[in-house]
Write a protein that holds these residues in place. Structure first.
Motif, PDB file in Angstrom:
ATOM      1  N   LEU A 173       0.826  -1.200   0.000  1.00  0.00           N
ATOM      2  CA  LEU A 173       0.000   0.000   0.000  1.00  0.00           C
ATOM      3  C   LEU A 173       0.862   1.252   0.000  1.00  0.00           C
ATOM      4  CD1 LEU A 173      -2.855  -1.019   2.462  1.00  0.00           C
ATOM      5  CD2 LEU A 173      -3.101  -0.514   0.020  1.00  0.00           C
ATOM      6  N   ASP A 174       1.943   1.219   0.744  1.00  0.00           N
ATOM      7  CA  ASP A 174       2.856   2.362   0.779  1.00  0.00           C
ATOM      8  C   ASP A 174       3.484   2.586  -0.599  1.00  0.00           C
ATOM      9  OD1 ASP A 174       4.551   4.377   2.322  1.00  0.00           O
ATOM     10  OD2 ASP A 174       6.111   3.083   1.493  1.00  0.00           O
ATOM     11  N   ALA A 175       3.910   1.509  -1.239  1.00  0.00           N
ATOM     12  CA  ALA A 175       4.512   1.624  -2.573  1.00  0.00           C
ATOM     13  C   ALA A 175       3.509   2.180  -3.569  1.00  0.00           C
ATOM     14  CB  ALA A 175       5.020   0.260  -3.038  1.00  0.00           C
ATOM     15  N   ASN A 176       2.262   1.710  -3.471  1.00  0.00           N
ATOM     16  CA  ASN A 176       1.216   2.194  -4.377  1.00  0.00           C
ATOM     17  C   ASN A 176       0.949   3.684  -4.162  1.00  0.00           C
ATOM     18  OD1 ASN A 176      -2.251   2.048  -4.831  1.00  0.00           O
ATOM     19  ND2 ASN A 176      -0.833   1.547  -6.457  1.00  0.00           N
ATOM     20  N   GLN A 177       0.924   4.096  -2.902  1.00  0.00           N
ATOM     21  CA  GLN A 177       0.702   5.509  -2.595  1.00  0.00           C
ATOM     22  C   GLN A 177       1.863   6.378  -3.055  1.00  0.00           C
ATOM     23  OE1 GLN A 177      -0.032   5.374   1.612  1.00  0.00           O
ATOM     24  NE2 GLN A 177      -2.057   4.437   1.375  1.00  0.00           N
ATOM     25  N   ARG A 178       3.048   5.770  -3.157  1.00  0.00           N
ATOM     26  CA  ARG A 178       4.227   6.502  -3.634  1.00  0.00           C
ATOM     27  C   ARG A 178       4.314   6.523  -5.157  1.00  0.00           C
ATOM     28  NH1 ARG A 178       8.671   6.941   0.276  1.00  0.00           N
ATOM     29  NH2 ARG A 178       7.960   6.216   2.320  1.00  0.00           N
ATOM     30  N   GLY A 179       3.362   5.866  -5.824  1.00  0.00           N
ATOM     31  CA  GLY A 179       3.302   5.983  -7.279  1.00  0.00           C
ATOM     32  C   GLY A 179       3.536   4.720  -8.075  1.00  0.00           C
ATOM     33  N   THR A 180       3.779   3.589  -7.419  1.00  0.00           N
ATOM     34  CA  THR A 180       3.977   2.340  -8.163  1.00  0.00           C
ATOM     35  C   THR A 180       2.631   1.689  -8.462  1.00  0.00           C
ATOM     36  OG1 THR A 180       6.166   1.897  -7.214  1.00  0.00           O
ATOM     37  CG2 THR A 180       4.974   0.023  -8.106  1.00  0.00           C
ATOM     38  N   ARG A 181       2.390   1.444  -9.717  1.00  0.00           N
ATOM     39  CA  ARG A 181       1.177   0.739 -10.170  1.00  0.00           C
ATOM     40  C   ARG A 181       1.328  -0.728  -9.784  1.00  0.00           C
ATOM     41  NH1 ARG A 181      -3.200  -1.415 -11.512  1.00  0.00           N
ATOM     42  NH2 ARG A 181      -4.152  -1.236 -13.582  1.00  0.00           N
ATOM     43  N   ILE A 182       0.315  -1.317  -9.141  1.00  0.00           N
ATOM     44  CA  ILE A 182       0.416  -2.703  -8.700  1.00  0.00           C
ATOM     45  C   ILE A 182      -0.687  -3.545  -9.336  1.00  0.00           C
ATOM     46  CG2 ILE A 182       0.289  -4.276  -6.724  1.00  0.00           C
ATOM     47  CD1 ILE A 182       1.651  -2.157  -5.047  1.00  0.00           C
ATOM     48  N   ILE A 183      -0.288  -4.695  -9.877  1.00  0.00           N
ATOM     49  CA  ILE A 183      -1.219  -5.664 -10.451  1.00  0.00           C
ATOM     50  C   ILE A 183      -0.882  -6.998  -9.797  1.00  0.00           C
ATOM     51  CG2 ILE A 183      -2.067  -6.770 -12.554  1.00  0.00           C
ATOM     52  CD1 ILE A 183      -1.070  -4.299 -14.097  1.00  0.00           C
ATOM     53  N   MET A 184      -1.824  -7.564  -9.065  1.00  0.00           N
ATOM     54  CA  MET A 184      -1.516  -8.691  -8.185  1.00  0.00           C
ATOM     55  C   MET A 184      -2.643  -9.716  -8.181  1.00  0.00           C
ATOM     56  SD  MET A 184      -0.924  -8.289  -4.082  1.00  0.00           S
ATOM     57  CE  MET A 184      -1.827  -9.350  -2.964  1.00  0.00           C
TER      58      MET A 184
END
Length: 235
Positions: A173-184
């Motif tokens: 969640l932190d990485a996503n909030q920092r701008g990394t698009r996540i597909i999981m």
């Protein structure tokens, strides 16, 4: 710049058998997409197609930026983490060394990420001796240390306890909030509800439903999706 991707009639076949597709869809360059579906629905194949490590039999996949740049700006974390037979610090440093960063910059970023994933006290420990949860956190840290635009994850918490799962979810969640698009992908519906901004439901290699996570979980439009959410066996 975000990285959107478009798939046009993408299909994967092995020995004449259809594994995936045809799939035609667009995926935005932001958000946290969760891929759901029963075993054998094509989730892993779909992730590998997006990441470019699964050969497409038909159709085309196009990123919103040049393909070479797109491949360099993404990372993939497997369900069973792959550890280099080196220390925790060396595992974190490896992708930065490939980018030919200077030693001071590498040391600084390794220290920052070791703290972020909770392994500051284990920098000199062989990565292969870590617990399952620690290995997965290291694999995710190693993937994120390059600050990719897109991160793919295939059931990263499948074999972990609650504490490790909670720590990894916070990291993602932190990485996503920092701008990394996540597909999981995940089988854990609770996890999907906690993390997803949108959901893609696969069945028999095809997209049966996709949309906003709140809408999908509250009122799925397809019979198969509704049955899956209730815990029924869906074929």
């Amino acid at each position: 710049m975000s990285m959107a991707v478009s798939l046009h009639d993408v299909a994967v076949r092995r020995r004449g058998k259809s594994i995936l597709g045809p799939i035609t869809t667009d995926m935005a360059g932001t958000g946290f997409t969760i891929i759901l579906g029963p075993n054998g629905s094509g989730k892993t194949t779909f992730l590998k197609v997006l990441h470019g490590v699964e050969r497409i039999s038909d159709g085309a996949l196009e990123w919103s930026i040049p393909e070479t740049e797109a491949r360099q700006a993404q990372a993939y974390v497997f369900q069973s983490p792959i550890m280099l037979r080196r220390s925790v610090a060396a595992n974190l440093a490896y992708p930065l060394q490939l980018e030919k960063l200077g030693k001071p910059a590498i040391a600084k970023r390794v220290s920052e990420w070791a703290q972020r994933i909770g392994l500051s006290d284990a920098l000199d420990r062989p990565a292969t001796r870590l617990s399952g949860g620690e290995k997965q956190k290291l694999a995710i840290g190693r993937a994120l240390i390059r600050q990719p635009k897109v991160l793919f994850l295939d059931e990263p918490c499948a074999n972990l306890d609650g504490r490790a799962t909670r720590e990894i979810e916070a990291l993602l969640l932190d990485a996503n909030q920092r701008g990394t698009r996540i597909i999981m992908s995940t089988h854990n519906l609770g996890q999907a509800k906690r993390l997803a901004t949108d959901v893609l439901f696969l069945l028999n290699g095809r997209i049966h439903e996709r949309g906003d996570a709140d809408v999908f979980f509250a009122k799925p439009s397809g019979e198969e999706s509704a049955a899956f959410l209730k815990g029924d066996i869906v074929e």
